[in-house]
Design an enzyme around this catalytic site. Structure first.
Site, PDB file in Angstrom:
ATOM      1  N   GLN A 106       0.847  -1.196   0.000  1.00  0.00           N
ATOM      2  CA  GLN A 106       0.000   0.000   0.000  1.00  0.00           C
ATOM      3  C   GLN A 106       0.882   1.245   0.000  1.00  0.00           C
ATOM      4  OE1 GLN A 106      -3.478  -0.736   3.047  1.00  0.00           O
ATOM      5  NE2 GLN A 106      -1.745  -2.016   3.562  1.00  0.00           N
ATOM      6  N   VAL A 108       3.691   4.069  -1.168  1.00  0.00           N
ATOM      7  CA  VAL A 108       3.907   4.778  -2.443  1.00  0.00           C
ATOM      8  C   VAL A 108       5.363   5.239  -2.550  1.00  0.00           C
ATOM      9  CG1 VAL A 108       1.483   5.527  -2.574  1.00  0.00           C
ATOM     10  CG2 VAL A 108       3.150   7.012  -1.419  1.00  0.00           C
ATOM     11  N   ASP A 109       6.247   4.629  -1.727  1.00  0.00           N
ATOM     12  CA  ASP A 109       7.603   5.159  -1.591  1.00  0.00           C
ATOM     13  C   ASP A 109       8.656   4.469  -2.458  1.00  0.00           C
ATOM     14  OD1 ASP A 109       8.102   2.713  -0.181  1.00  0.00           O
ATOM     15  OD2 ASP A 109       7.543   3.655   1.714  1.00  0.00           O
ATOM     16  N   HIS A 124      -1.712   1.157  -4.111  1.00  0.00           N
ATOM     17  CA  HIS A 124      -2.089   2.569  -3.936  1.00  0.00           C
ATOM     18  C   HIS A 124      -1.217   3.488  -4.786  1.00  0.00           C
ATOM     19  CE1 HIS A 124      -4.338   1.823   0.136  1.00  0.00           C
ATOM     20  NE2 HIS A 124      -5.018   1.424  -0.920  1.00  0.00           N
ATOM     21  N   SER A 219      -2.538  -1.327   9.382  1.00  0.00           N
ATOM     22  CA  SER A 219      -3.681  -1.375  10.299  1.00  0.00           C
ATOM     23  C   SER A 219      -4.855  -2.115   9.650  1.00  0.00           C
ATOM     24  CB  SER A 219      -4.107   0.058  10.666  1.00  0.00           C
ATOM     25  OG  SER A 219      -4.468   0.768   9.496  1.00  0.00           O
ATOM     26  N   ALA A 258       9.154  -4.317  11.842  1.00  0.00           N
ATOM     27  CA  ALA A 258       9.490  -5.030  10.602  1.00  0.00           C
ATOM     28  C   ALA A 258      11.002  -5.219  10.459  1.00  0.00           C
ATOM     29  CB  ALA A 258       8.955  -4.247   9.402  1.00  0.00           C
TER      30      ALA A 258
HETATM   31  P1  OAD Z   1      -1.496   2.799   9.168  1.00  0.00           P
HETATM   32  O1  OAD Z   1      -0.834   4.043   9.629  1.00  0.00           O
HETATM   33  O2  OAD Z   1      -2.973   2.747   9.184  1.00  0.00           O
HETATM   34  O3  OAD Z   1      -0.964   1.568  10.032  1.00  0.00           O
HETATM   35  C1  OAD Z   1       0.413   1.407  10.264  1.00  0.00           C
HETATM   36  C2  OAD Z   1       0.640   0.096  10.958  1.00  0.00           C
HETATM   37  O4  OAD Z   1       2.035  -0.097  11.063  1.00  0.00           O
HETATM   38  C3  OAD Z   1       0.070   0.034  12.394  1.00  0.00           C
HETATM   39  O5  OAD Z   1      -0.586  -1.209  12.565  1.00  0.00           O
HETATM   40  C4  OAD Z   1       1.333   0.148  13.254  1.00  0.00           C
HETATM   41  O6  OAD Z   1       1.206  -0.552  14.487  1.00  0.00           O
HETATM   42  C5  OAD Z   1       2.357  -0.530  12.360  1.00  0.00           C
HETATM   43  N1  OAD Z   1       3.773  -0.161  12.604  1.00  0.00           N
HETATM   44  C6  OAD Z   1       4.278   0.991  13.092  1.00  0.00           C
HETATM   45  N2  OAD Z   1       5.631   0.929  13.130  1.00  0.00           N
HETATM   46  C7  OAD Z   1       5.985  -0.295  12.635  1.00  0.00           C
HETATM   47  C8  OAD Z   1       7.216  -0.960  12.405  1.00  0.00           C
HETATM   48  N3  OAD Z   1       8.397  -0.381  12.672  1.00  0.00           N
HETATM   49  N4  OAD Z   1       7.182  -2.209  11.894  1.00  0.00           N
HETATM   50  C9  OAD Z   1       5.993  -2.827  11.622  1.00  0.00           C
HETATM   51  N5  OAD Z   1       4.807  -2.234  11.811  1.00  0.00           N
HETATM   52  C10 OAD Z   1       4.792  -0.994  12.309  1.00  0.00           C
HETATM   53  O7  OAD Z   1      -0.923   2.489   7.697  1.00  0.00           O
HETATM   54  P2  OAD Z   1      -1.545   1.572   6.548  1.00  0.00           P
HETATM   55  O8  OAD Z   1      -2.239   0.385   7.096  1.00  0.00           O
HETATM   56  O9  OAD Z   1      -0.482   1.357   5.551  1.00  0.00           O
HETATM   57  O10 OAD Z   1      -4.077   5.030   1.795  1.00  0.00           O
HETATM   58  O11 OAD Z   1      -2.616   2.541   5.931  1.00  0.00           O
HETATM   59  C11 OAD Z   1      -3.364   2.111   4.829  1.00  0.00           C
HETATM   60  C12 OAD Z   1      -3.714   3.267   3.944  1.00  0.00           C
HETATM   61  O12 OAD Z   1      -4.259   4.325   4.718  1.00  0.00           O
HETATM   62  C13 OAD Z   1      -2.557   3.941   3.254  1.00  0.00           C
HETATM   63  O13 OAD Z   1      -2.083   3.238   2.104  1.00  0.00           O
HETATM   64  C14 OAD Z   1      -3.133   5.270   2.870  1.00  0.00           C
HETATM   65  C15 OAD Z   1      -3.820   5.595   4.181  1.00  0.00           C
HETATM   66  O14 OAD Z   1      -4.909   6.425   4.087  1.00  0.00           O
HETATM   67  C16 OAD Z   1      -4.575   6.048   1.090  1.00  0.00           C
HETATM   68  O15 OAD Z   1      -4.272   7.201   1.301  1.00  0.00           O
HETATM   69  C17 OAD Z   1      -5.553   5.624   0.032  1.00  0.00           C
END
Ligand code: OAD
Length: 277
Positions: A106, A108-109, A124, A219, A258
């Protein structure tokens, strides 16, 4: 500290998997210095998604409050311009030497590609892939352009509101604008956008065929992407989650970062088979 017996079980599952999907979210790149969205201090806490995560909101801000938009874009672009793949990205690249690995991200980097993962589907889109109205890539922004863009955005974000508008369009012209009557912009997917057809169909296909899905740093709150781990599970795959949050009852939830957990997991699962590259 990862629970040792849980880790043993995850190692066993991974070592016997032939087709693996790594489904990654913002947490995957957190150790590369890119902020997540929903953690404390995350991007959506500083910049509410109803204004900043859809084209309508961004266009309105560009007209009414470009300084605020520059502040947001600087917060997105500056960390990415400075980011390098971390140990977690590299571990997934190593994993692909031992099994068929499809990365469905997901993010974009572009960091999975920078780390050398051979198959990456960006559901995404990408912030560095600049596309025209038809979705065809016009060019890819390199690091130095991103750094340049970040520093111009930073200056704009600190300017007075009244003077920012024209300079804003100028600063963004490598990134977003119109040329010869056609619009161009990064290929990112915002809320309300369609998923990129090819990436999405390949992701669905890979999740339907894999025997193990690694869910890393997401998440799983944003759909349709968040359906993918459930789809893999329903098709019979084992799901291993790597995330510092406490587990939600999943049998194979490894609570940790990670960049710390993935290298251990991959080394334990495949380290003794040597490097087949
Ligand atoms: P979130 O910010 O919703 O969730 C980040 C997750 O990473 C959480 O479960 C954290 O606990 C976990 N986390 C934090 N640090 C970490 C680490 N060092 N190693 C492993 N896990 C860690 O991000 P996404 O689930 O990616 O979409 O969000 C999904 C989408 O929401 C994005 O692609 C973006 C956003 O809105 C759009 O904008 C369409």
């Amino acid at each position: 500290m990862i629970d040792a017996s849980l880790l043993d079980r995850a190692v066993e599952v991974l070592a016997s998997a032939r087709r693996i999907v790594a489904f990654t979210g913002a947490g995957m790149s957190a150790e590369s210095g890119i902020p997540t969205f929903r953690d404390a201090g995350g991007l959506w806490q500083r910049f509410p998604p109803d204004q900043f995560a859809n084209w309508k909101g961004l266009t309105r801000l560009a007209e009414r409050d470009p300084r605020h938009l520059a502040e947001f874009l600087e917060a997105v672009v500056a960390p990415l311009a400075a980011a390098e793949p971390n140990a977690g990205h590299r571990a997934l690249t190593e994993l692909a030497r031992h099994a068929e690995v499809t990365v469905v991200t997901q993010n974009v980097d572009g960091l999975h590609q920078a780390a050398g993962s051979p198959i990456v589907w960006e559901v995404h889109g990408s912030l560095v892939d600049i596309v025209d109205d038809d979705g065809d890539t016009l060019f890819v922004l390199d690091r130095s352009r991103l750094r340049h863009l970040a520093s111009r955005l930073g200056r704009l974000a600190r300017q007075s509101r009244a003077s920012a508008s024209g300079a804003f369009a100028l600063a963004l012209r490598r990134f977003y604008g119109r040329k010869g009557g056609r619009a161009y912009r990064p290929s990112i997917v915002l809320f309300g956008d369609a998923m990129p057809e090819l990436a999405w169909s390949e992701a669905v296909d890979a999740c339907g065929r894999c025997d193990c899905l690694l869910q890393v740093g997401s998440s799983t709150t944003v759909y349709p992407a968040a359906f993918l781990p459930a789809q893999a599970r329903a098709a019979g795959a084992a799901v291993i989650t790597i995330d510092p949050r406490p587990g939600d009852g999943d049998a194979l939830w490894l609570s940790g970062k990670a960049g710390e957990v993935l290298p251990v997991l991959v080394r334990r699962a495949f380290g003794d088979r040597g490097n087949s590259a």
